[in-house]
Write an enzyme that holds these catalytic residues in place. Structure first.
Site, short mmCIF file in Angstrom:
data_model
loop_
_atom_site.label_atom_id
_atom_site.label_comp_id
_atom_site.label_asym_id
_atom_site.label_seq_id
_atom_site.Cartn_x
_atom_site.Cartn_y
_atom_site.Cartn_z
N LYS A 88 42.41 45.16 40.76
CA LYS A 88 43.61 44.89 41.57
C LYS A 88 44.88 45.01 40.72
CE LYS A 88 42.10 40.72 42.68
NZ LYS A 88 40.79 40.68 42.04
N ARG A 164 43.09 34.35 49.85
CA ARG A 164 41.69 34.34 49.42
C ARG A 164 40.84 33.40 50.26
NH1 ARG A 164 41.05 35.59 43.11
NH2 ARG A 164 43.13 36.44 42.89
N ARG A 199 38.45 43.01 28.96
CA ARG A 199 39.88 43.08 29.34
C ARG A 199 40.76 42.45 28.27
NH1 ARG A 199 41.66 41.04 35.03
NH2 ARG A 199 40.36 39.29 34.42
N ARG A 228 42.64 36.48 28.47
CA ARG A 228 42.86 35.38 29.41
C ARG A 228 41.85 34.26 29.19
NH1 ARG A 228 43.45 37.81 35.40
NH2 ARG A 228 41.93 36.17 35.83
N ARG A 239 33.88 32.68 39.29
CA ARG A 239 34.91 33.28 40.16
C ARG A 239 34.27 34.17 41.23
NH1 ARG A 239 37.95 35.22 35.16
NH2 ARG A 239 38.84 36.93 36.36
P1 AP5 Z 1 42.11 44.21 36.48
O1 AP5 Z 1 42.95 45.25 37.09
O2 AP5 Z 1 42.74 43.24 35.56
O3 AP5 Z 1 41.25 43.45 37.62
P2 AP5 Z 1 41.68 42.38 38.70
O4 AP5 Z 1 41.00 42.74 39.97
O5 AP5 Z 1 43.15 42.21 38.73
O6 AP5 Z 1 40.92 41.13 38.08
P3 AP5 Z 1 41.27 39.59 37.91
O7 AP5 Z 1 40.21 39.06 37.01
O8 AP5 Z 1 42.68 39.38 37.51
O9 AP5 Z 1 41.04 39.05 39.34
P4 AP5 Z 1 40.79 37.60 39.69
O10 AP5 Z 1 40.88 37.70 41.16
O11 AP5 Z 1 39.54 37.03 39.14
O12 AP5 Z 1 41.94 36.81 38.92
P5 AP5 Z 1 43.35 36.25 39.37
O13 AP5 Z 1 44.24 36.34 38.21
O14 AP5 Z 1 43.80 36.84 40.62
O15 AP5 Z 1 40.91 44.97 35.76
C1 AP5 Z 1 39.91 44.28 35.03
C2 AP5 Z 1 39.49 45.11 33.80
O16 AP5 Z 1 38.86 46.31 34.26
C3 AP5 Z 1 40.68 45.54 32.91
O17 AP5 Z 1 40.29 45.49 31.58
C4 AP5 Z 1 40.95 47.00 33.34
O18 AP5 Z 1 41.47 47.77 32.30
C5 AP5 Z 1 39.56 47.46 33.77
N1 AP5 Z 1 39.62 48.42 34.87
C6 AP5 Z 1 40.41 48.34 35.98
N2 AP5 Z 1 40.18 49.38 36.79
C7 AP5 Z 1 39.21 50.13 36.19
C8 AP5 Z 1 38.53 51.33 36.55
N3 AP5 Z 1 38.80 51.97 37.70
N4 AP5 Z 1 37.57 51.80 35.70
C9 AP5 Z 1 37.29 51.13 34.53
N5 AP5 Z 1 37.90 50.01 34.14
C10 AP5 Z 1 38.85 49.51 34.97
O19 AP5 Z 1 42.99 34.72 39.67
C11 AP5 Z 1 42.65 33.84 38.62
C12 AP5 Z 1 42.41 32.47 39.18
O20 AP5 Z 1 43.62 31.97 39.79
C13 AP5 Z 1 41.36 32.35 40.28
O21 AP5 Z 1 40.04 32.23 39.74
C14 AP5 Z 1 41.80 31.08 41.00
O22 AP5 Z 1 41.43 29.91 40.30
C15 AP5 Z 1 43.32 31.20 40.94
N6 AP5 Z 1 43.84 31.89 42.13
C16 AP5 Z 1 44.29 33.17 42.20
N7 AP5 Z 1 44.64 33.47 43.45
C17 AP5 Z 1 44.42 32.35 44.19
C18 AP5 Z 1 44.58 32.05 45.57
N8 AP5 Z 1 45.02 32.95 46.46
N9 AP5 Z 1 44.25 30.82 46.00
C19 AP5 Z 1 43.79 29.87 45.14
N10 AP5 Z 1 43.61 30.11 43.82
C20 AP5 Z 1 43.92 31.35 43.36
#
Ligand code: AP5
Length: 294
Positions: A88, A164, A199, A228, A239
């Site tokens: 994402k 979410r 990552r 992170r 997660r």
């Molecule tokens: P990346 O692009 O960073 O992936 P991402 O989908 O953004 O992953 P996240 O881990 O950030 O998602 P998440 O939903 O767990 O975390 P968030 O911060 O939102 O890519 C990942 C890796 O893969 C990178 O190294 C990249 O280079 C590589 N990559 C990408 N695309 C690729 C490809 N096509 N091919 C190969 N490699 C690739 O949330 C964190 C926490 O916050 C949650 O656990 C929760 O506690 C809280 N939170 C967030 N949103 C909410 C909400 N709406 N409500 C309540 N709590 C929330």
């Protein structure tokens, strides 16, 4: 989301609340007339014929900046969703660069609170450590306030990792925030763990790297990369459990806007699919605006 990228997401602490009235839902005449299946088949068709993809994109690009900047047509309102590490944040970097949307990543807003050491941040961190959703009383108003700001309303928005849960989606609808499109990145679980563990983030530029798939360009960048606190195998599995137990209820509320994209492809190819669909959508919105103004 995401990245630690501040990109357009801004810092929630620094952002004052604008008592703007909530955005009205996009009028039905400005919504894409294509059903999601038509949009999905559009991207499939384009992928099957690269030369056609190029032709269509280059045709659509000249008017793009005008429309995307909100000077002519309605700005885009985009949601992007997918499992942890489905890409994402990576796609949001590419989308914002081209479409100038305001990137609002729930995870980034929460990490900013954690870094600032606020009460909300301290509480949020407990849930983030457990891979659970942060309670709605913290996250719902945080996202609503960011969406309500002038730049989001004028330039359009790209909502990353939100909503979410069914309750978050319902609250957003009630506030009048309805997306034109809901992009779902599909990546099998076995790939996700490897992506999380590899990552790395650049604290200077906010750019997302992967030690194998997207390594840093220089040794200087490599030396400053950070990881992170929730990027461990154990935490990503938690997660994933949270994601799996909520995803269907969210998707059911955006049935008419969903476009599924294969997130296992190289990031440039994933973007190419998204780009085709967004370009098409913008053209439709621009056309609808034009026909109204005429
Ligand atoms: P990346 O692009 O960073 O992936 P991402 O989908 O953004 O992953 P996240 O881990 O950030 O998602 P998440 O939903 O767990 O975390 P968030 O911060 O939102 O890519 C990942 C890796 O893969 C990178 O190294 C990249 O280079 C590589 N990559 C990408 N695309 C690729 C490809 N096509 N091919 C190969 N490699 C690739 O949330 C964190 C926490 O916050 C949650 O656990 C929760 O506690 C809280 N939170 C967030 N949103 C909410 C909400 N709406 N409500 C309540 N709590 C929330």
């Amino acid at each position: 989301m995401a990245s630690s990228c501040s990109c357009n997401s801004g810092n929630f602490k620094a952002a004052s609340f604008h008592p703007n009235k909530p955005l009205a839902p996009t009028p039905s005449h400005l919504l894409p007339t294509s059903k999601p299946s038509q949009l999905a088949s559009l991207s499939l068709r384009l992928n099957q014929n690269p030369s056609q993809t190029h032709f269509r994109k280059s045709k659509a690009v000249p008017g793009l900046q005008v429309v995307a900047s909100g000077q002519k047509g309605e700005p885009l309102r985009v949601m992007i969703s997918g499992a942890p590490a489905s890409g994402k944040g990576t796609q949001c970097e590419l989308i914002t660069k081209k479409y100038n949307l305001v990137h609002i990543a729930a995870g980034d807003l929460l990490r900013a609170e954690v870094a600032a050491g606020t009460e909300n941040g301290k509480r949020a961190k407990e849930f983030m450590e457990m891979g659970k959703l942060v309670p709605n009383e913290i996250v719902v108003m945080m996202v609503k306030e960011r969406l309500s700001q002038q730049d989001s309303q004028e330039n359009g928005w790209l909502l990353d990792g939100y909503p979410r849960s069914e309750s978050q989606a319902t609250a957003l609808k009630k506030f009048g925030f309805v997306p034109d499109i809901f992009i779902l990145l599909e990546v099998p679980e076995e790939i996700l763990v490897e992506r999380v563990v590899g990552r790395r983030l650049d604290p200077v530029t906010g750019k997302i790297y992967h030690l194998t798939y997207s390594p840093p360009e220089t040794e200087e960048i490599a030396a400053r990369l950070t990881q992170r606190f929730d990027d461990t195998e154990e935490k990503v599995k938690l997660r994933l459990l949270t994601h799996n137990s909520n995803v269907e209820s969210v998707l059911s509320l955006y049935e008419d806007q969903i476009v599924k994209v294969d997130g296992t492809l190289p990031k440039e190819e994933v973007f190419s699919q998204i780009d085709s669909v967004l370009t098409e959508l913008l053209a439709k919105k621009g056309a609808a605006f034009g026909s109204l103004a005429a």
